[in-house]
Design a protein around this motif. Structure first.
Motif, PDB file in Angstrom:
ATOM      1  N   UNK A 202       0.821  -1.211   0.000  1.00  0.00           N
ATOM      2  CA  UNK A 202       0.000   0.000   0.000  1.00  0.00           C
ATOM      3  C   UNK A 202       0.856   1.264   0.000  1.00  0.00           C
ATOM      4  N   UNK A 203       2.138   1.118   0.363  1.00  0.00           N
ATOM      5  CA  UNK A 203       3.040   2.274   0.353  1.00  0.00           C
ATOM      6  C   UNK A 203       3.511   2.542  -1.071  1.00  0.00           C
ATOM      7  N   UNK A 204       3.574   3.812  -1.476  1.00  0.00           N
ATOM      8  CA  UNK A 204       4.090   4.115  -2.810  1.00  0.00           C
ATOM      9  C   UNK A 204       5.547   3.654  -2.918  1.00  0.00           C
ATOM     10  N   UNK A 205       5.861   2.975  -4.029  1.00  0.00           N
ATOM     11  CA  UNK A 205       7.217   2.429  -4.181  1.00  0.00           C
ATOM     12  C   UNK A 205       7.617   2.381  -5.654  1.00  0.00           C
ATOM     13  N   UNK A 206       8.913   2.360  -5.881  1.00  0.00           N
ATOM     14  CA  UNK A 206       9.452   2.206  -7.242  1.00  0.00           C
ATOM     15  C   UNK A 206      10.856   1.653  -7.154  1.00  0.00           C
ATOM     16  N   UNK A 207      11.293   1.052  -8.248  1.00  0.00           N
ATOM     17  CA  UNK A 207      12.594   0.405  -8.343  1.00  0.00           C
ATOM     18  C   UNK A 207      13.359   0.987  -9.522  1.00  0.00           C
ATOM     19  N   UNK A 208      14.694   1.084  -9.364  1.00  0.00           N
ATOM     20  CA  UNK A 208      15.532   1.563 -10.476  1.00  0.00           C
ATOM     21  C   UNK A 208      16.927   0.968 -10.329  1.00  0.00           C
ATOM     22  N   UNK A 209      17.478   0.503 -11.460  1.00  0.00           N
ATOM     23  CA  UNK A 209      18.851   0.015 -11.480  1.00  0.00           C
ATOM     24  C   UNK A 209      19.772   1.223 -11.590  1.00  0.00           C
ATOM     25  N   UNK A 210      20.565   1.462 -10.556  1.00  0.00           N
ATOM     26  CA  UNK A 210      21.493   2.598 -10.582  1.00  0.00           C
ATOM     27  C   UNK A 210      22.930   2.135 -10.823  1.00  0.00           C
ATOM     28  N   UNK A 211      23.102   0.855 -11.127  1.00  0.00           N
ATOM     29  CA  UNK A 211      24.435   0.315 -11.377  1.00  0.00           C
ATOM     30  C   UNK A 211      24.805   0.331 -12.852  1.00  0.00           C
ATOM     31  N   UNK A 212      26.015  -0.116 -13.135  1.00  0.00           N
ATOM     32  CA  UNK A 212      26.542  -0.150 -14.505  1.00  0.00           C
ATOM     33  C   UNK A 212      26.160  -1.435 -15.251  1.00  0.00           C
ATOM     34  N   UNK A 213      25.738  -2.480 -14.510  1.00  0.00           N
ATOM     35  CA  UNK A 213      25.417  -3.777 -15.099  1.00  0.00           C
ATOM     36  C   UNK A 213      23.952  -4.102 -14.869  1.00  0.00           C
ATOM     37  N   UNK A 214      23.468  -5.125 -15.563  1.00  0.00           N
ATOM     38  CA  UNK A 214      22.096  -5.578 -15.368  1.00  0.00           C
ATOM     39  C   UNK A 214      21.911  -5.997 -13.902  1.00  0.00           C
ATOM     40  N   UNK A 215      20.758  -5.666 -13.344  1.00  0.00           N
ATOM     41  CA  UNK A 215      20.411  -6.061 -11.975  1.00  0.00           C
ATOM     42  C   UNK A 215      19.279  -7.077 -12.034  1.00  0.00           C
ATOM     43  N   UNK A 216      19.260  -7.959 -11.047  1.00  0.00           N
ATOM     44  CA  UNK A 216      18.234  -8.998 -11.004  1.00  0.00           C
ATOM     45  C   UNK A 216      17.658  -9.102  -9.595  1.00  0.00           C
TER      46      UNK A 216
END
Length: 182
Positions: free
Chosen positions: A158-172
């Protein structure tokens, strides 16, 4: 996958005009038209908001025209629909399971990719996950957290949330949430 033609197919199957879907989703007719022509690609959160106007989950949207499965217990890579776009792959495990109670994803983020500028919220539930590789910026209720391989998270959806890759390589990330709101 082309989001536009699929949205048009689903909208027409539900016998909705562009105008009616736009009204239900709180967007303009032009927005629906541009998406259906593949001239605009909505973020995951924007697509989810559009589909709430039908109503339909992301999983149902991406598996709309798939036949029922014979063996419903094992999901090979080709049987995991990709709900993401724009450098974000959201591979849904168990999309065709009738009456799913949870959602499980394998999330792959290209460098700089994320769930969009608009935070995601759900009317109920919890979500958790584990960063398998890479560096993820997870914003929950306005608070920024930087996660690395081995870091996990668990919070109310219910909390507003978002994700972002801030690295140089693919994130999983491997994640799950309940109820199955995707």
């Amino acid at each position: 996958m082309d989001i536009g033609p699929r949205l048009k197919l689903v909208r027409e199957s539900y016998k909705l005009s562009q105008r009616e879907l736009a009204k239900r989703a709180g967007v303009t007719n032009a927005t629906i038209s541009l998406i259906e022509q593949n001239r605009v690609s909505p973020s995951v959160s924007s697509l989810k908001k559009l589909l709430e106007g039908i109503p339909m989950s992301l999983a149902d949207f991406f598996t709309f025209d798939e036949p029922p499965r014979e063996n419903g217990y094992v999901f090979r890579p080709g049987e995991q629909p990709d709900l993401g776009q724009q450098g974000l792959r959201l591979l849904l495990i168990g999309a065709t399971v009738k009456d799913r109670q949870m959602r499980m994803l394998r999330e792959l983020y290209a460098p700089g990719a994320g769930t969009g500028d608009e935070p995601i919220t759900h009317p109920e539930g919890e979500e958790c996950g584990l960063v398998v590789r890479g560096t993820i910026e997870l914003t929950i209720d306005g608070k920024i957290n930087v996660l690395h391989a081995g870091d996990g998270y668990y919070f109310p959806s219910t909390l507003p949330h978002r994700f972002k890759n801030i690295g140089q390589d693919e994130a999983e990330i491997i994640s799950a949430n309940t109820p199955a709101n995707f």
